[in-house]
Design a protein around this motif. Structure first.
Motif, short mmCIF file in Angstrom:
data_model
loop_
_atom_site.label_atom_id
_atom_site.label_comp_id
_atom_site.label_asym_id
_atom_site.label_seq_id
_atom_site.Cartn_x
_atom_site.Cartn_y
_atom_site.Cartn_z
N MET A 1 -19.11 11.48 9.29
CA MET A 1 -19.17 10.18 8.53
C MET A 1 -17.82 9.32 8.67
SD MET A 1 -20.00 9.57 4.70
CE MET A 1 -20.98 10.76 4.59
N ASP A 2 -17.94 8.10 8.90
CA ASP A 2 -16.57 7.31 8.91
C ASP A 2 -16.53 6.36 7.76
OD1 ASP A 2 -14.01 6.18 9.49
OD2 ASP A 2 -14.64 5.76 11.53
N PHE A 3 -15.56 6.49 6.92
CA PHE A 3 -15.48 5.72 5.74
C PHE A 3 -14.53 4.30 5.97
CE2 PHE A 3 -16.12 9.77 3.86
CZ PHE A 3 -17.20 9.46 2.87
N ASP A 4 -13.99 4.30 6.99
CA ASP A 4 -13.25 3.13 7.27
C ASP A 4 -13.89 2.22 8.47
OD1 ASP A 4 -11.16 4.44 6.03
OD2 ASP A 4 -10.52 5.29 7.71
N ASP A 5 -13.73 1.19 8.13
CA ASP A 5 -14.18 -0.10 9.01
C ASP A 5 -13.32 0.20 10.32
OD1 ASP A 5 -15.87 -1.11 7.36
OD2 ASP A 5 -14.46 -2.66 6.48
N THR A 6 -14.13 -0.44 11.46
CA THR A 6 -13.38 -0.53 12.65
C THR A 6 -12.54 -1.89 12.70
OG1 THR A 6 -15.15 -1.94 13.75
CG2 THR A 6 -15.12 0.68 14.01
N PRO A 7 -11.57 -1.99 13.66
CA PRO A 7 -10.74 -3.44 13.33
C PRO A 7 -11.67 -4.74 13.33
CG PRO A 7 -9.63 -1.89 14.97
CD PRO A 7 -11.17 -1.16 14.72
N LEU B 1 -35.91 1.11 5.82
CA LEU B 1 -34.54 0.83 6.06
C LEU B 1 -34.04 -0.03 5.27
CD1 LEU B 1 -32.27 1.52 8.29
CD2 LEU B 1 -33.06 -0.39 9.68
N SER B 2 -34.48 -1.30 4.75
CA SER B 2 -33.86 -2.24 3.89
C SER B 2 -33.74 -1.66 2.62
CB SER B 2 -34.70 -3.55 3.90
OG SER B 2 -35.91 -3.16 3.43
N LEU B 3 -34.89 -0.56 2.19
CA LEU B 3 -34.66 -0.06 0.73
C LEU B 3 -33.96 1.13 0.75
CD1 LEU B 3 -38.47 -0.62 -0.53
CD2 LEU B 3 -36.07 -2.03 -1.35
N GLY B 4 -33.49 1.53 1.92
CA GLY B 4 -33.14 3.17 1.98
C GLY B 4 -31.73 3.24 1.63
N GLY B 5 -30.76 2.09 1.44
CA GLY B 5 -29.57 2.15 0.90
C GLY B 5 -28.73 2.03 2.20
N GLY B 6 -27.59 1.34 2.03
CA GLY B 6 -26.59 1.41 3.12
C GLY B 6 -25.07 1.30 2.21
N GLY C 1 -26.49 12.51 -13.23
CA GLY C 1 -26.93 11.15 -12.68
C GLY C 1 -25.84 10.65 -11.77
N TYR C 2 -24.48 10.74 -12.28
CA TYR C 2 -23.39 10.14 -11.61
C TYR C 2 -23.30 10.83 -9.96
CZ TYR C 2 -19.00 7.56 -11.03
OH TYR C 2 -17.95 6.80 -10.53
N VAL C 3 -23.32 12.22 -10.04
CA VAL C 3 -23.15 13.03 -8.68
C VAL C 3 -24.11 12.56 -7.82
CG1 VAL C 3 -23.35 15.30 -8.00
CG2 VAL C 3 -21.80 14.55 -9.92
N ALA C 4 -25.70 12.59 -8.53
CA ALA C 4 -26.99 12.17 -7.64
C ALA C 4 -26.65 10.92 -6.97
CB ALA C 4 -28.11 12.29 -8.53
N ALA C 5 -26.20 9.78 -7.95
CA ALA C 5 -25.99 8.49 -7.15
C ALA C 5 -25.02 8.45 -6.16
CB ALA C 5 -25.51 7.58 -8.49
N LEU C 6 -23.84 9.28 -6.17
CA LEU C 6 -22.77 9.18 -5.22
C LEU C 6 -23.51 9.99 -3.88
CD1 LEU C 6 -19.53 10.15 -7.28
CD2 LEU C 6 -20.25 8.09 -6.45
N GLY C 7 -24.51 10.93 -4.15
CA GLY C 7 -25.08 11.34 -3.04
C GLY C 7 -26.07 10.48 -2.17
N ALA C 8 -26.69 9.68 -3.23
CA ALA C 8 -27.40 8.61 -2.31
C ALA C 8 -26.50 7.83 -1.56
CB ALA C 8 -28.20 7.97 -3.40
N TYR D 1 -23.59 7.96 -0.55
CA TYR D 1 -23.12 8.66 0.87
C TYR D 1 -23.81 8.95 1.79
CZ TYR D 1 -18.62 9.05 -1.85
OH TYR D 1 -17.69 8.85 -2.60
N THR D 2 -25.27 9.15 1.41
CA THR D 2 -26.25 9.05 2.19
C THR D 2 -26.45 7.83 3.04
OG1 THR D 2 -27.54 10.89 0.89
CG2 THR D 2 -28.66 9.65 2.80
N GLY D 3 -26.15 6.58 2.32
CA GLY D 3 -26.33 5.60 2.96
C GLY D 3 -25.00 5.19 3.78
N TYR D 4 -23.79 5.89 3.47
CA TYR D 4 -22.69 5.78 4.38
C TYR D 4 -22.83 6.43 5.72
CZ TYR D 4 -19.84 3.98 0.40
OH TYR D 4 -19.36 3.10 -0.61
#
Length: 391
Positions: A1-7, A235-240, A277-284, A286-289
Motif C-alpha cells: 500500500m502506498d499512502f503518498d500521491d504520485t507527482p 465499487l462505488s460503495l466499497g470505499g476509497g 468502532g474506531y479501529v474497525a473504521a480505520l481498517g475499512a 485502509y482497505t479502501g486505500y
C-alpha cells in the motif's frame, strides 16, 4: 500500500482542492452544483471522452471524491446514475442511447434510478418476476413491482431488469431496459424510513410500453448486463479511503464532549465501544486505500470493494449507535422536531446501507466463495425453468 500521491496525482489534487475551495459556497441547488463541477471536468472523470467524460483515471476521480469529503461538501445528487446506471449504458447501450443520455446524466439534467429489487427478489435478484412481453409493434409491455428503489421519486429515467422468458432457468431469461419514469403506467410510492426521510420507494409498472430501442444488451442477456451494474455499484460503495457514515474522528470528538455526563461504569463501556468502532473504521479506510493503491498503479481492484463495504457498514452503525448513546437523556430532546437530530438520523439511516449495494449476507458469500475458496451455496433451481421454480 502506498499512502503518498504520485507527482501527477499531487498536482491533480492541488488543482481540485483549489477549485472546490473557491466554489464551495455554490452548492445550494444540487443540480446546478453538479453541472458546475461537470463543466469544470470533475464529474465522470474516468468516463471515456465519447461518453461525455474526461478520459481520466479512476484514481483521479477518487481524489475528487476525497477532496469533496474533506471540505464537507454534499455528495452529488446523481450518484446512482454516475456510479451504476451510466456505466451500464456505456458498456451495453446503443450509440443513440449514449448520445441522448450520458452527458445529461453527468450534468444532473436527468436523474436516474436502478430498478432491480422486488418484494420476492432481493438478494436473489435473478428470481425477479416483473414481466416484459413483446408488443405487436415490436416494443415491450412491462408489468410488475420493484421496491427499495433509491431516488425513484425524483428520477427521470431508470434502468429496469425484467423477465422476458420464464421457460428457461432464471439467470437466462432476463432483459434490461431504460425506462422513462414519467411514462404512463409508472407509479412511484415513497417508503418512510425510521429517521422520517423517504429516500427509498416502491415502483409499480402497469402495462408500461417501452420501445425496443431502449433495450440494453441482447434479449435474454439481462443478467450479464446487470452484473456490470452490480460491480459498478459495489465499487462505488466499497470505499476509497472515505468513510461510510460519520467519520470516526468526528464521533471521537463528540464522545469526548459528552461522555462526562455518563455514570463511571457507562463511561468505561463507551470508551471500549469507541475503541472497537474506531479501529474497525480505520481498517475499512485502509482497505479502501489498498483499492486506491491498485488503481494508482493501473491495476483492477480485487475483493477490496466487497470487504470494504461490509466492514465499513458495520463500523459506521456501531459508531452512530455510540454517538446517540452518550447523549443519555439528552438524546430524546435532540430527537424532537425542533432539536438537532444529526446523530439520530445517522443511527436510523445506516441500517439501510447494509442492504444497498448487496446485502451483508451476499457480500459474505462473495468473499467466502471467491476469496477464501469455500464451497458455493447450494442452488437447486440453477438449471430449472423459472416458471417451474416458482410454481
Amino acid at each position: 500500500m502506498d499512502f503518498d500521491d504520485t507527482p501527477d496525482e499531487a498536482a491533480w489534487r492541488a488543482e481540485v482542492r483549489s477549485f472546490l475551495e473557491q466554489h464551495r459556497g455554490e452548492h445550494a441547488d444540487a443540480r446546478a452544483w453538479q453541472a458546475t463541477l461537470y463543466d469544470a471536468g470533475y464529474v465522470g472523470v474516468a468516463w471515456p471522452v465519447p461518453a461525455g467524460g474526461r478520459g481520466g483515471t479512476p484514481m483521479q476521480q477518487a481524489i475528487v471524491d476525497q477532496e469533496m469529503a474533506r471540505l464537507g461538501l454534499p455528495a452529488l445528487i446523481n450518484l446512482i446514475g454516475i456510479g451504476m446506471c451510466g456505466p451500464t449504458v456505456i458498456v451495453h447501450g446503443s450509440d443513440d442511447q449514449k448520445q441522448r443520455y450520458l452527458k445529461r446524466l453527468l450534468r444532473a439534467e436527468d436523474l436516474w434510478c436502478q430498478l432491480f429489487s422486488e418484494p420476492e427478489a432481493g438478494s436473489d435478484l435473478a428470481g425477479l418476476r416483473t414481466r416484459a412481453v413483446r408488443d405487436a409493434d415490436g416494443g415491450w409491455r412491462v408489468s410488475g413491482q420493484k421496491v427499495w428503489t433509491t431516488l425513484a421519486h425524483l428520477a427521470d429515467y431508470g434502468i429496469l431488469l425484467t423477465r422476458t422468458d420464464p421457460d428457461v432457468p432464471k439467470h437466462r431469461g432476463l432483459t434490461m431496459f431504460v425506462v422513462d419514469m414519467m411514462a404512463p403506467g409508472v407509479t412511484v410510492r415513497p417508503l418512510r424510513q425510521m429517521n422520517g426521510a423517504a429516500h427509498f420507494n416502491e415502483v409499480f409498472f402497469d402495462d408500461v410500453l417501452i420501445p425496443d430501442a431502449e433495450r440494453l444488451g441482447e434479449v435474454g442477456e439481462g443478467w450479464r448486463v446487470a452484473l456490470t451494474t452490480l460491480m459498478s455499484e459495489r465499487l462505488s460503495l466499497g470505499g476509497g479511503g472515505t468513510a461510510i457514515g460519520p467519520k470516526p474522528e468526528t464521533v471521537a470528538r463528540h464522545v469526548a464532549e459528552h461522555i462526562g455526563a455518563l455514570p463511571a461504569d457507562r463511561q468505561v463501556l463507551a470508551r471500549q465501544q469507541l475503541g472497537r468502532g474506531y479501529v474497525a473504521a480505520l481498517g475499512a479506510r485502509y482497505t479502501g486505500y489498498r483499492q486506491l493503491s491498485k488503481l494508482s498503479r493501473g491495476e483492477l481492484p480485487g475483493p477490496e470493494a466487497s470487504a470494504g463495504k461490509l466492514s465499513g457498514t458495520r463500523s459506521a452503525r456501531d459508531l452512530a449507535d455510540l454517538a446517540v448513546r452518550v447523549l443519555g437523556d439528552d438524546a430524546r430532546v435532540a430527537a424532537s422536531r425542533d432539536g438537532d437530530s444529526t446523530w439520530q438520523n445517522a443511527q436510523a439511516g445506516l441500517p439501510g446501507i447494509a442492504i444497498a449495494g448487496g446485502s451483508d449476507q451476499v457480500l459474505r458469500n462473495i468473499i467466502g466463495e471467491r476469496v477464501l475458496g469455500l464451497p458455493a451455496e447450494p442452488r437447486a433451481d440453477k438449471d430449472v425453468p423459472f416458471k417451474e421454480s416458482v410454481a
